[in-house]
Every structure is written in C-alpha cells, then in structure tokens.
Write a protein that holds these residues in place. Sequence first.
Motif, PDB file in Angstrom:
ATOM      1  N   THR A 111      39.162  52.396  36.685  1.00  0.00           N
ATOM      2  CA  THR A 111      39.264  53.845  36.644  1.00  0.00           C
ATOM      3  C   THR A 111      37.933  54.544  36.919  1.00  0.00           C
ATOM      4  O   THR A 111      36.882  54.055  36.514  1.00  0.00           O
ATOM      5  CB  THR A 111      39.818  54.281  35.270  1.00  0.00           C
ATOM      6  OG1 THR A 111      40.003  55.688  35.268  1.00  0.00           O
ATOM      7  CG2 THR A 111      38.902  53.887  34.129  1.00  0.00           C
ATOM      8  N   GLY A 112      37.982  55.646  37.606  1.00  0.00           N
ATOM      9  CA  GLY A 112      36.783  56.435  37.870  1.00  0.00           C
ATOM     10  C   GLY A 112      37.047  57.484  38.927  1.00  0.00           C
ATOM     11  O   GLY A 112      38.004  57.387  39.697  1.00  0.00           O
ATOM     12  N   THR A 113      36.192  58.489  38.947  1.00  0.00           N
ATOM     13  CA  THR A 113      36.320  59.536  39.946  1.00  0.00           C
ATOM     14  C   THR A 113      35.436  59.199  41.142  1.00  0.00           C
ATOM     15  O   THR A 113      34.513  58.397  41.043  1.00  0.00           O
ATOM     16  CB  THR A 113      35.910  60.908  39.376  1.00  0.00           C
ATOM     17  OG1 THR A 113      34.557  60.831  38.938  1.00  0.00           O
ATOM     18  CG2 THR A 113      36.801  61.308  38.209  1.00  0.00           C
ATOM     19  N   GLY A 114      35.712  59.815  42.253  1.00  0.00           N
ATOM     20  CA  GLY A 114      34.919  59.587  43.455  1.00  0.00           C
ATOM     21  C   GLY A 114      35.384  58.373  44.221  1.00  0.00           C
ATOM     22  O   GLY A 114      36.496  57.875  44.028  1.00  0.00           O
ATOM     23  N   ARG A 115      34.502  57.888  45.105  1.00  0.00           N
ATOM     24  CA  ARG A 115      34.894  56.771  45.963  1.00  0.00           C
ATOM     25  C   ARG A 115      33.937  55.590  45.873  1.00  0.00           C
ATOM     26  O   ARG A 115      33.980  54.670  46.695  1.00  0.00           O
ATOM     27  CB  ARG A 115      35.029  57.257  47.398  1.00  0.00           C
ATOM     28  CG  ARG A 115      33.746  57.788  47.985  1.00  0.00           C
ATOM     29  CD  ARG A 115      33.976  58.255  49.410  1.00  0.00           C
ATOM     30  NE  ARG A 115      32.697  58.315  50.085  1.00  0.00           N
ATOM     31  CZ  ARG A 115      32.279  59.324  50.782  1.00  0.00           C
ATOM     32  NH1 ARG A 115      33.043  60.380  50.919  1.00  0.00           N
ATOM     33  NH2 ARG A 115      31.111  59.292  51.363  1.00  0.00           N
ATOM     34  N   ASP A 116      33.070  55.583  44.871  1.00  0.00           N
ATOM     35  CA  ASP A 116      32.147  54.472  44.700  1.00  0.00           C
ATOM     36  C   ASP A 116      32.941  53.172  44.566  1.00  0.00           C
ATOM     37  O   ASP A 116      33.929  53.114  43.843  1.00  0.00           O
ATOM     38  CB  ASP A 116      31.271  54.691  43.461  1.00  0.00           C
ATOM     39  CG  ASP A 116      30.149  53.678  43.337  1.00  0.00           C
ATOM     40  OD1 ASP A 116      29.682  53.173  44.382  1.00  0.00           O
ATOM     41  OD2 ASP A 116      29.731  53.404  42.204  1.00  0.00           O
ATOM     42  N   GLY A 117      32.512  52.146  45.261  1.00  0.00           N
ATOM     43  CA  GLY A 117      33.172  50.846  45.227  1.00  0.00           C
ATOM     44  C   GLY A 117      33.946  50.519  46.487  1.00  0.00           C
ATOM     45  O   GLY A 117      34.136  49.348  46.804  1.00  0.00           O
ATOM     46  N   ALA A 118      34.394  51.527  47.219  1.00  0.00           N
ATOM     47  CA  ALA A 118      35.230  51.275  48.402  1.00  0.00           C
ATOM     48  C   ALA A 118      34.470  50.531  49.498  1.00  0.00           C
ATOM     49  O   ALA A 118      34.998  49.574  50.085  1.00  0.00           O
ATOM     50  CB  ALA A 118      35.810  52.586  48.932  1.00  0.00           C
ATOM     51  N   MET A 119      33.254  50.929  49.792  1.00  0.00           N
ATOM     52  CA  MET A 119      32.472  50.200  50.808  1.00  0.00           C
ATOM     53  C   MET A 119      32.155  48.796  50.319  1.00  0.00           C
ATOM     54  O   MET A 119      32.187  47.836  51.088  1.00  0.00           O
ATOM     55  CB  MET A 119      31.165  50.939  51.132  1.00  0.00           C
ATOM     56  CG  MET A 119      31.353  52.217  51.904  1.00  0.00           C
ATOM     57  SD  MET A 119      29.809  53.002  52.471  1.00  0.00           S
ATOM     58  CE  MET A 119      28.637  52.689  51.183  1.00  0.00           C
ATOM     59  N   GLY A 120      31.856  48.672  49.058  1.00  0.00           N
ATOM     60  CA  GLY A 120      31.495  47.378  48.498  1.00  0.00           C
ATOM     61  C   GLY A 120      32.631  46.377  48.505  1.00  0.00           C
ATOM     62  O   GLY A 120      32.408  45.187  48.744  1.00  0.00           O
ATOM     63  N   ASP A 135      45.490  49.563  39.112  1.00  0.00           N
ATOM     64  CA  ASP A 135      46.532  50.372  39.719  1.00  0.00           C
ATOM     65  C   ASP A 135      46.196  51.852  39.530  1.00  0.00           C
ATOM     66  O   ASP A 135      46.105  52.322  38.386  1.00  0.00           O
ATOM     67  CB  ASP A 135      47.876  50.038  39.075  1.00  0.00           C
ATOM     68  CG  ASP A 135      49.051  50.731  39.727  1.00  0.00           C
ATOM     69  OD1 ASP A 135      48.871  51.791  40.378  1.00  0.00           O
ATOM     70  OD2 ASP A 135      50.172  50.218  39.589  1.00  0.00           O
ATOM     71  N   PRO A 136      46.000  52.585  40.636  1.00  0.00           N
ATOM     72  CA  PRO A 136      45.636  54.004  40.501  1.00  0.00           C
ATOM     73  C   PRO A 136      46.659  54.821  39.726  1.00  0.00           C
ATOM     74  O   PRO A 136      46.291  55.791  39.059  1.00  0.00           O
ATOM     75  CB  PRO A 136      45.548  54.498  41.951  1.00  0.00           C
ATOM     76  CG  PRO A 136      45.357  53.277  42.773  1.00  0.00           C
ATOM     77  CD  PRO A 136      46.042  52.159  42.036  1.00  0.00           C
ATOM     78  N   SER A 137      47.914  54.419  39.768  1.00  0.00           N
ATOM     79  CA  SER A 137      48.946  55.206  39.079  1.00  0.00           C
ATOM     80  C   SER A 137      48.865  55.063  37.559  1.00  0.00           C
ATOM     81  O   SER A 137      49.407  55.886  36.835  1.00  0.00           O
ATOM     82  CB  SER A 137      50.343  54.813  39.566  1.00  0.00           C
ATOM     83  OG  SER A 137      50.680  53.516  39.124  1.00  0.00           O
ATOM     84  N   THR A 138      48.180  54.040  37.074  1.00  0.00           N
ATOM     85  CA  THR A 138      48.043  53.864  35.634  1.00  0.00           C
ATOM     86  C   THR A 138      46.612  54.081  35.147  1.00  0.00           C
ATOM     87  O   THR A 138      46.356  54.036  33.949  1.00  0.00           O
ATOM     88  CB  THR A 138      48.518  52.458  35.207  1.00  0.00           C
ATOM     89  OG1 THR A 138      47.719  51.468  35.855  1.00  0.00           O
ATOM     90  CG2 THR A 138      49.985  52.243  35.558  1.00  0.00           C
ATOM     91  N   ALA A 139      45.666  54.295  36.070  1.00  0.00           N
ATOM     92  CA  ALA A 139      44.264  54.514  35.708  1.00  0.00           C
ATOM     93  C   ALA A 139      44.090  55.914  35.124  1.00  0.00           C
ATOM     94  O   ALA A 139      44.766  56.863  35.540  1.00  0.00           O
ATOM     95  CB  ALA A 139      43.366  54.350  36.932  1.00  0.00           C
ATOM     96  N   ALA A 140      43.183  56.049  34.183  1.00  0.00           N
ATOM     97  CA  ALA A 140      42.893  57.364  33.609  1.00  0.00           C
ATOM     98  C   ALA A 140      42.373  58.318  34.682  1.00  0.00           C
ATOM     99  O   ALA A 140      42.707  59.502  34.689  1.00  0.00           O
ATOM    100  CB  ALA A 140      41.881  57.230  32.473  1.00  0.00           C
ATOM    101  N   MET A 144      38.435  56.333  42.194  1.00  0.00           N
ATOM    102  CA  MET A 144      37.819  55.086  42.655  1.00  0.00           C
ATOM    103  C   MET A 144      38.877  54.040  43.015  1.00  0.00           C
ATOM    104  O   MET A 144      38.791  53.444  44.094  1.00  0.00           O
ATOM    105  CB  MET A 144      36.831  54.551  41.620  1.00  0.00           C
ATOM    106  CG  MET A 144      35.536  55.342  41.563  1.00  0.00           C
ATOM    107  SD  MET A 144      34.381  54.798  40.274  1.00  0.00           S
ATOM    108  CE  MET A 144      34.103  53.089  40.709  1.00  0.00           C
ATOM    109  N   PRO A 145      39.871  53.806  42.160  1.00  0.00           N
ATOM    110  CA  PRO A 145      40.889  52.836  42.562  1.00  0.00           C
ATOM    111  C   PRO A 145      41.636  53.235  43.841  1.00  0.00           C
ATOM    112  O   PRO A 145      41.893  52.387  44.703  1.00  0.00           O
ATOM    113  CB  PRO A 145      41.845  52.789  41.360  1.00  0.00           C
ATOM    114  CG  PRO A 145      41.022  53.220  40.200  1.00  0.00           C
ATOM    115  CD  PRO A 145      40.055  54.235  40.761  1.00  0.00           C
TER     116      PRO A 145
END
Length: 180
Positions: A111-120, A135-140, A144-145
């Motif tokens: 869980t997290g806001t933004g897009r950090d992690g996608a390039m990595g 799963d983005p649908s269950t993340a707070a 990021m997911p």
Amino acid sequence: MALRDLLSVLPRDLPVPVLVVQHLDPRHRTVIAEIFGRRTPLAVQLAGDGDIVEPGTVYVAPPDHHLLVNRGGRLTLSQTELVHFVRPSADLLFESMAGAYGARAIACVLTGTGRDGAMGVTAIKDRGGTVMIEDPSTAAFGGMPTSAVATGCADFVLPLDEIGAVITGLVGGAADGDTR
C-alpha cells in the motif's frame, strides 16, 4: 499498517534479508525499527551505510536516505535527488536489488500513494526476479500497487494476508506456523 502485518508472519528462520523502504517524515526521529521489532520474530534495525546484510534481519531505510545494496550484500545510504518526490525510493532499492541478486531478487510493493516502485519492479523482472504486489483493491492506498500492476511485471497480485506465506514458500523457512 501493512508492512508491520507482513513482517509479523515471516518466520524467524527466514533465510534471506528483508530490505524495507518506508516513506517517513525526516523531520521527526523515527522509532519504526523498534515498532516493527516488537511485531516480528526477525531482527529489525535501521540500515547503516556499509552494513552487510544477514539472513533473518530486516533493514529499514532511515528517513531521507535512499537504501541500495550491492552484489556483496553491502548496504549504501545516499541522499541523492528525490525520486518521484520521495527519499527513500523503492525504485532505487529495487534497481540495486536487481543488480545485486538477479533472479533471486523478490520485490514486494505494498500500500502507498504515488508510483514509487513501478520502475524498480521492471528492473527486477528484467533480471528474472519475482514481483509481488498487494492487491490494489484491498490496499489502504492503491496508488503504488496500481502503478506496479500497470507495468505488467507482477508474478503475484495478492491480498496482504497471503503475501507472507508466498514469500516464505519462495525462499524457504518455517512452514508450520511456529514463527517465534
């Protein structure tokens, strides 16, 4: 807190280190290692520049420092530019993990806001590693997911409560539920 919940189910005999980037406010002293340490059988510490990673130990990036790992398992802390408006950056950690561990690397985006992690996660996948995403649908917070899933690099998209078991299954460790 998703990370705390995930760490609480990992077994004491986890045969790999866990490297963590948590976006923390650098204006305040952090006690995150102590908080996580109370909830997991693993050793938890703030990462130090030059530390050599050990199995069964969680290394948390200090606030306002990027965390990188090299092929010899040595950690480096850096205060280079922000990446996607954050420091530490999951992207930089994952990219260094891809170089250090190749196909043995496992990236996990929670869980997290933004897009950090996608390039990595793309770097991890390009080197044959495994990409696991909450799963983005269950993340707070699904930012990021969702961004990580959009890369098409996910090997697993799972609810938080299933991620620990999959990690344990991938790397080995106690499977009988006795984590302490």
